[in-house]
Design a protein around this motif. Sequence first.
Motif: not given
Length: 304
Positions: A120-124, A126-134
């Motif tokens: 999902h968008l927020l998951t992707s 979060a991956e770009k940010a180098g963090s977990t979704p939470s």
Amino acid sequence: MKRTSTRAIMEKNSDTSRQGSEQTKGRKTWVCRRLVLSGKIVATLHPVIGPLYWEYFDNSDCNAPDSYGITEHIESAHIFKSGSYRSSFDSFLSNIFSDAYADIYTDEWNDESGEPEGNHLLTSLAEKAGSTPSEFMQWIVDATWVEYPAPPKVYFLADFNGHLGYRAEWSEQVSDALHWDQTVFESDDLDEQLARTLGELVPIECAEEIPTIRRELSSVNHPLMADVAYTMHRLDLVGLGVDKWSVNYKEIACTHAARAGIDYVRSGDYGPISPHIVGFPMLLNVFNMAASLKRYEVNKNNLM
């Protein structure tokens, strides 16, 4: 009497026009458009991803709930009238959080990491940010979101008729636009009379052109106005005859602080910051965020 849709009429006229193309050759086609030149978006700057913007989709046409989100594409950012989100700033952000939560946590969980799996968008993001979704969702809540000038945008009248209660439908694609010929300017037809009031009628060949807007530095003393509004907020003061529940002085202060940050960069990006801003950490935070967004925009344009 049953009323035929405007689009159906236009398509029928288009077919007739094609059949008599020799007679209509050279006839100018007109479309109705609206230019949005002074809208606002709500933005922040992520240290890794870059600018992020509030996104909103009206899903009423398909009888579904409206959806809210975060996007890194300024073209997809929702455009507000200046200050129109203020009364619902917290609720809008809450809706973004709720949709993001539902988006992420409907996937299966990874038992080892304790995080959801999915694309999902927020998951992707979060991956770009180098963090977990939470962690990224918490960052969204804690981030400083500021009012920022929206890029100019053009919308085209795609449909309106009696079946829609004459509620205009607009599209960002000129290919969706209704077509008229020169008679639209004098016609007594109800649809065409209304079309003349809904927007600007322009030849289709130049319909996507947007005039260059030179934004002059504001004559408003935004640092002072930010200080005044924030003081009203802190001291719980109201102007004469103003209901304190009808005015959100904190958001007004933030709007002026953001404009001060943008103007600071536009005027050369040097010199001391106004004490009206520096004296209050919240206003300084908003000022710095807006200035950072402006610097990012300037640097990006210089590289293009």
